[in-house]
Design a protein around this motif. Structure first.
Motif, PDB file in Angstrom:
ATOM      1  N   PHE A 143      22.982  -9.832-128.191  1.00  0.00           N
ATOM      2  CA  PHE A 143      24.030 -10.748-128.632  1.00  0.00           C
ATOM      3  C   PHE A 143      23.539 -11.648-129.766  1.00  0.00           C
ATOM      4  N   LEU A 144      22.294 -12.091-129.683  1.00  0.00           N
ATOM      5  CA  LEU A 144      21.741 -12.909-130.767  1.00  0.00           C
ATOM      6  C   LEU A 144      21.628 -12.096-132.059  1.00  0.00           C
ATOM      7  N   ALA A 145      21.171 -10.852-131.942  1.00  0.00           N
ATOM      8  CA  ALA A 145      21.073  -9.982-133.117  1.00  0.00           C
ATOM      9  C   ALA A 145      22.456  -9.693-133.698  1.00  0.00           C
ATOM     10  N   ALA A 146      23.439  -9.501-132.836  1.00  0.00           N
ATOM     11  CA  ALA A 146      24.807  -9.247-133.309  1.00  0.00           C
ATOM     12  C   ALA A 146      25.344 -10.455-134.076  1.00  0.00           C
ATOM     13  N   THR A 147      24.984 -11.641-133.642  1.00  0.00           N
ATOM     14  CA  THR A 147      25.407 -12.844-134.366  1.00  0.00           C
ATOM     15  C   THR A 147      24.800 -12.872-135.761  1.00  0.00           C
ATOM     16  N   LEU A 148      23.529 -12.487-135.871  1.00  0.00           N
ATOM     17  CA  LEU A 148      22.904 -12.404-137.200  1.00  0.00           C
ATOM     18  C   LEU A 148      23.608 -11.376-138.084  1.00  0.00           C
ATOM     19  N   VAL A 149      23.968 -10.247-137.490  1.00  0.00           N
ATOM     20  CA  VAL A 149      24.648  -9.186-138.244  1.00  0.00           C
ATOM     21  C   VAL A 149      26.026  -9.656-138.706  1.00  0.00           C
ATOM     22  N   THR A 150      26.782 -10.284-137.821  1.00  0.00           N
ATOM     23  CA  THR A 150      28.127 -10.736-138.201  1.00  0.00           C
ATOM     24  C   THR A 150      28.060 -11.837-139.257  1.00  0.00           C
ATOM     25  N   ASN A 151      27.052 -12.681-139.192  1.00  0.00           N
ATOM     26  CA  ASN A 151      26.906 -13.719-140.223  1.00  0.00           C
ATOM     27  C   ASN A 151      26.561 -13.099-141.569  1.00  0.00           C
ATOM     28  N   ASN A 163      25.308  -1.110-145.300  1.00  0.00           N
ATOM     29  CA  ASN A 163      24.221  -1.505-146.189  1.00  0.00           C
ATOM     30  C   ASN A 163      23.480  -2.752-145.715  1.00  0.00           C
ATOM     31  N   LEU A 164      23.387  -2.935-144.413  1.00  0.00           N
ATOM     32  CA  LEU A 164      22.660  -4.080-143.884  1.00  0.00           C
ATOM     33  C   LEU A 164      21.194  -3.759-143.616  1.00  0.00           C
ATOM     34  N   ARG A 165      20.831  -2.507-143.751  1.00  0.00           N
ATOM     35  CA  ARG A 165      19.451  -2.094-143.509  1.00  0.00           C
ATOM     36  C   ARG A 165      18.491  -2.876-144.399  1.00  0.00           C
ATOM     37  N   GLU A 166      18.833  -2.991-145.679  1.00  0.00           N
ATOM     38  CA  GLU A 166      17.968  -3.697-146.623  1.00  0.00           C
ATOM     39  C   GLU A 166      18.053  -5.207-146.430  1.00  0.00           C
ATOM     40  N   ALA A 167      19.237  -5.693-146.116  1.00  0.00           N
ATOM     41  CA  ALA A 167      19.440  -7.137-145.982  1.00  0.00           C
ATOM     42  C   ALA A 167      18.812  -7.700-144.709  1.00  0.00           C
ATOM     43  N   LEU A 168      18.807  -6.928-143.622  1.00  0.00           N
ATOM     44  CA  LEU A 168      18.324  -7.409-142.321  1.00  0.00           C
ATOM     45  C   LEU A 168      17.352  -6.414-141.679  1.00  0.00           C
ATOM     46  N   PRO A 169      16.222  -6.122-142.300  1.00  0.00           N
ATOM     47  CA  PRO A 169      15.332  -5.103-141.725  1.00  0.00           C
ATOM     48  C   PRO A 169      14.748  -5.503-140.361  1.00  0.00           C
ATOM     49  N   LYS A 170      14.407  -6.775-140.191  1.00  0.00           N
ATOM     50  CA  LYS A 170      13.842  -7.212-138.909  1.00  0.00           C
ATOM     51  C   LYS A 170      14.909  -7.222-137.818  1.00  0.00           C
ATOM     52  N   THR A 171      16.107  -7.629-138.169  1.00  0.00           N
ATOM     53  CA  THR A 171      17.211  -7.628-137.201  1.00  0.00           C
ATOM     54  C   THR A 171      17.536  -6.193-136.793  1.00  0.00           C
ATOM     55  N   ARG A 172      17.514  -5.287-137.745  1.00  0.00           N
ATOM     56  CA  ARG A 172      17.775  -3.871-137.454  1.00  0.00           C
ATOM     57  C   ARG A 172      16.745  -3.327-136.470  1.00  0.00           C
ATOM     58  N   LEU A 173      15.471  -3.607-136.739  1.00  0.00           N
ATOM     59  CA  LEU A 173      14.408  -3.157-135.852  1.00  0.00           C
ATOM     60  C   LEU A 173      14.546  -3.789-134.470  1.00  0.00           C
ATOM     61  N   SER A 174      14.842  -5.075-134.435  1.00  0.00           N
ATOM     62  CA  SER A 174      15.037  -5.765-133.150  1.00  0.00           C
ATOM     63  C   SER A 174      16.182  -5.140-132.372  1.00  0.00           C
ATOM     64  N   PHE A 175      17.287  -4.885-133.056  1.00  0.00           N
ATOM     65  CA  PHE A 175      18.462  -4.296-132.415  1.00  0.00           C
ATOM     66  C   PHE A 175      18.115  -2.940-131.817  1.00  0.00           C
ATOM     67  N   LEU A 176      17.419  -2.111-132.578  1.00  0.00           N
ATOM     68  CA  LEU A 176      17.027  -0.779-132.096  1.00  0.00           C
ATOM     69  C   LEU A 176      16.095  -0.859-130.887  1.00  0.00           C
ATOM     70  N   LEU A 177      15.111  -1.763-130.951  1.00  0.00           N
ATOM     71  CA  LEU A 177      14.185  -1.917-129.826  1.00  0.00           C
ATOM     72  C   LEU A 177      14.872  -2.449-128.577  1.00  0.00           C
ATOM     73  N   LEU A 178      15.775  -3.390-128.755  1.00  0.00           N
ATOM     74  CA  LEU A 178      16.515  -3.940-127.618  1.00  0.00           C
ATOM     75  C   LEU A 178      17.411  -2.883-126.977  1.00  0.00           C
ATOM     76  N   CYS A 179      18.070  -2.076-127.808  1.00  0.00           N
ATOM     77  CA  CYS A 179      18.906  -0.989-127.278  1.00  0.00           C
ATOM     78  C   CYS A 179      18.054   0.029-126.524  1.00  0.00           C
ATOM     79  N   ALA A 180      16.919   0.372-127.093  1.00  0.00           N
ATOM     80  CA  ALA A 180      16.028   1.335-126.438  1.00  0.00           C
ATOM     81  C   ALA A 180      15.510   0.780-125.111  1.00  0.00           C
ATOM     82  N   ALA A 181      15.185  -0.491-125.091  1.00  0.00           N
ATOM     83  CA  ALA A 181      14.696  -1.099-123.855  1.00  0.00           C
ATOM     84  C   ALA A 181      15.785  -1.118-122.777  1.00  0.00           C
TER      85      ALA A 181
END
Length: 186
Positions: A143-151, A163-181
């Motif tokens: 939910f915190l990562a989604a807030t960063l994405v929506t902002n 095209n948020l991959r370049e703008a939010l690389p750490k958020t993207r990685l966090s989102f992927l790791l959280l989903c995997a977990a």
């Protein structure tokens, strides 16, 4: 004498189990009481979403504290599993058709707790507790990562994000790791 007393005790246990299931279903956003949780996503603030995730865990905690009572009644355990199965199906099906990223996460959270109810209902209390711990550790992060994405995207609509991959690389990685977990892959 004793047969009537046993039947009376079984009836009392069944009634108590049903009432506690209703309370737990309300706290954990299970069918048919899941609406309170999915309708709290109107806010852009992530704190109410994190609080709602914590609140969802309290219902399964209640059931686990009362597992000795539920263990006595096979019917009560079956009811818990059926509520969980129905909720998991409705939550997952609803998440698929949402366009709002937070609504997707809300319905995924409802489905996740539905799986916890299933685990409890089939007598796997340890698995239920484990999944609640995993849920409470990783779902608020989503939910915190989604807030960063929506902002960053200035929209909640997932069809308008890109095209948020370049703008939010750490958020993207966090989102992927959280989903995997949450999926049990990490």
């Amino acid at each position: 004498g004793s047969v009537e007393q046993a039947q009376a005790r079984h009836g009392v246990i069944a009634i108590l189990s049903a009432l506690f299931l209703l309370a737990a279903a309300g706290m954990s956003a299970q069918l048919p009481l899941h609406v309170w949780f999915t309708e709290t996503s109107d806010s852009d603030d992530s704190i109410p979403m994190v609080h709602a995730c914590v609140m969802m865990c309290s219902g399964i905690y209640l059931l686990c504290r009362l597992s000795a009572i539920y263990s006595i009644s096979e019917g009560a355990m079956t009811a818990v599993a059926l509520v969980g199965a129905g909720t998991a199906m409705v939550g997952a099906s609803s998440a698929i058709v949402q366009r709002d990223i937070k609504k997707v996460l809300y319905y995924c959270a409802v489905a996740q707790i539905g799986f916890v109810f299933i685990a409890f209902g089939v007598g796997s209390f340890e698995a239920a507790i484990y999944q609640v711990i995993v849920f409470s550790c990783f779902m608020p992060g989503l939910f915190l990562a989604a807030t960063l994405v929506t902002n960053a995207a200035a929209t909640h609509d997932i069809t308008e994000m890109g095209n948020l991959r370049e703008a939010l690389p750490k958020t993207r990685l966090s989102f992927l790791l959280l989903c995997a977990a949450l999926a049990g892959l990490a």
